[in-house]
Write an enzyme that holds these catalytic residues in place. Structure first.
Site, PDB file in Angstrom:
ATOM      1  N   ALA A   1      29.002  43.912  36.211  1.00  0.00           N
ATOM      2  CA  ALA A   1      28.618  43.105  37.376  1.00  0.00           C
ATOM      3  C   ALA A   1      27.668  43.864  38.298  1.00  0.00           C
ATOM      4  CB  ALA A   1      29.849  42.629  38.140  1.00  0.00           C
TER       5      ALA A   1
ATOM      6  N   ASP B   1      41.683  47.054  36.191  1.00  0.00           N
ATOM      7  CA  ASP B   1      41.158  45.722  36.516  1.00  0.00           C
ATOM      8  C   ASP B   1      41.989  44.658  35.799  1.00  0.00           C
ATOM      9  OD1 ASP B   1      39.515  43.952  37.861  1.00  0.00           O
ATOM     10  OD2 ASP B   1      37.941  43.973  36.340  1.00  0.00           O
TER      11      ASP B   1
END
Length: 512
Positions: A285, A374
């Site tokens: 990202a 995550d």
């Protein structure tokens, strides 16, 4: 093969104290053979005031040395042999439990700075169960109890981009809370909503926003009191009004992390100059590194001259007020960090980042590496389709996708597997890898000394490992909260056309 680095000539600087305590226990009858208990016989609860670990290898800050460790269960702290002796001298009826580790490793408990949920519970689910506060607390407690089996004793519950009413409902539940019942929250990681719409990842696009009123927008969206208790905020500094909030957030003791961003290298340097001190799940990202424009990844190789203005702006982060337990202040003096490069989170599951890129990142800036899972709520659940926020997630083994797409939606990897993967892929020792889940995250969020180390006066959050890094037992504030049982190996199986090798779960290590 990377060896555990043990100094065979090491002797504890407090060896005389150790001997004195052993003699004292012998004379008081507390160290009889029956009081030295094996792993199989160890009770999950104890009435002992002191726990004495012997025949251990102490792994702390990248080193591994043979030694012993004392824990005061009453305060939940690691204590020196001299302090243990004083406690026994004052009350000879004090019970001491001696645990023979037979050469196993004692590591500080692992810290996961980016955990979205696990075992079916999502930290951003304001409608969990019947939607009541009690249901949310029950789900949170269940995750905390079960998480310790992965070696994690502390974590930053992470909220991806969501909406104002959700933040206001769930954030009060996620404040820091010291507990011996399982893993504890070190304060929330707010991953959004101030992100780039060009790099949303799996975040709901309609939740992503700018900050037209700067820090006042942050206070409004999160709630002012909730913001004060935040530990990490991931943001895209290029978004309108966001860059100028960084000094304010850093002054509040919040670790500002750059992520879900299209910032170039120069923009990243500017953000660090203003007080940003971390990069969120590097490679993912963000603008991908290129030899002419390295993007945020380039910060791992930045020179201090590119970041030097940070010294004239605000501290990289101001540590939160030290917490004092049982008369001990575990917070070390504020460190002056000479290397101005930020810490960086990295997901080492063989899916988010190729092993060769893990190696490149680690060896570019080893002292900044922070392993994060995550992990999402399907972690620990079978493959299938699961509700998440306003979307659904498809779980295929340890891979998660937004259902109906090939967009990666967080991970399902466990932290102990990530550590062993890092040993293999970066070709480093287990003690070096353990720094990335203990020393480094603790330093990144300003709790080193209280967490992330075996320092006297720190919390007795301990992960007991085999020489190959398998979690065998976990202690929380000196109390055993997990005992390993035999379980089948967990393998990651990327798709045949992904080009990603299947990671090895463990790497043979030299015994000792």
């Amino acid at each position: 093969m990377a060896d555990l680095r043990i100094d065979p000539d090491y002797s504890s600087p407090e060896a005389s104290d150790n001997e004195g305590v052993s003699d004292l226990l012998q004379h008081s009858g507390l160290s009889s053979p029956s009081s030295v208990i094996s792993e199989a016989a160890f009770s999950h609860s104890t009435d002992a005031r002191l726990v004495h670990f012997v025949n251990a290898v102490l792994v702390d800050n990248g080193t591994a040395v043979p030694g012993e460790l004392w824990v005061d269960v009453e305060s939940g702290l690691i204590v020196s042999p001299a302090t243990a002796r004083d406690i026994i001298n004052k009350d000879t009826s004090v019970e001491v439990q001696t645990v023979d580790l037979e050469g196993d490793l004692i590591s500080p408990g692992f810290i996961d700075a980016q955990l979205n949920g696990a075992f079916g519970f999502d930290f951003s689910d304001d409608k969990y169960g019947d939607g009541s506060h009690e249901a949310f607390e029950a789900g949170l407690a269940d995750v905390s109890r079960r998480l310790v089996k992965t070696g994690v004793t502390s974590y930053c519950p992470t909220l991806p981009s969501t909406f104002k009413h959700v933040y206001h409902k769930v954030l009060p539940h996620l404040r820091p809370k010291r507990t011996a019942e399982g893993a504890e929250s070190l304060g929330v990681h707010l991953e959004g909503p101030f992100l780039s719409p060009q790099k949303p990842g799996c975040h709901p696009p309609d939740a992503i926003m700018c900050a037209p009123d700067g820090i006042e927008t942050f206070k409004d969206v999160y709630g002012e009191e909730n913001l004060k208790d935040a530990t990490i905020i991931t943001l895209a500094a290029e978004q309108d009004g966001v860059m100028d909030t960084i000094p304010d957030l850093a002054k509040m003791g919040i670790t500002v992390s750059l992520g879900h961003s299209v910032l170039n290298y120069t923009g990243g340097c500017t953000a660090v100059q203003k007080g940003a001190s971390m990069v969120t799940h590097v490679y993912n990202a963000m603008r991908q590194p290129h030899h002419r424009e390295s993007g945020l990844f380039g910060l791992l190789g930045a020179q201090n001259r590119d970041l030097d203005a940070a010294q004239n702006e605000v501290p990289r982060r101001r540590p939160k007020a030290p917490l004092v337990y049982g008369g001990y202040s575990a917070e070390p003096p504020v460190e002056v960090k000479k290397d101005l490069r930020p810490f960086y989170g990295i997901i080492v599951d063989g899916i988010h980042v190729h092993p060769s890129c893990v190696r490149i990142a680690y060896h570019s800036h080893p002292e900044g590496c922070v392993l994060v899972t995550d992990a999402m709520s399907p972690m620990g659940l079978p493959s299938g389709v699961y509700a998440w926020s306003t979307q659904t997630i498809r779980k295929e083994g340890l891979k998660l996708f937004l259902n109906g797409t090939d967009t990666i939606a967080g991970s399902a990897v466990e932290m102990d597997i990530s550590v062993r993967n890092l040993v293999e892929w970066a070709d480093i020792s287990l003690p070096e890898a353990l720094k990335t889940v203990t020393t480094h995250p603790a330093r990144a969020i300003g709790v080193l000394g209280r967490k992330g180390s075996l320092n006297v006066g720190g919390d007795a959050d301990l992960t007991i490992l085999s020489p190959v890094g398998e979690v065998k037992r976990v202690y929380k504030l000196g109390r055993k909260v997990y005992q390993a049982t035999a379980r089948p190996p967990v393998m990651i199986a990327p798709s045949q056309d992904s080009g990603m090798p299947s990671p090895r779960i463990s790497k043979p290590m030299t015994s000792f």
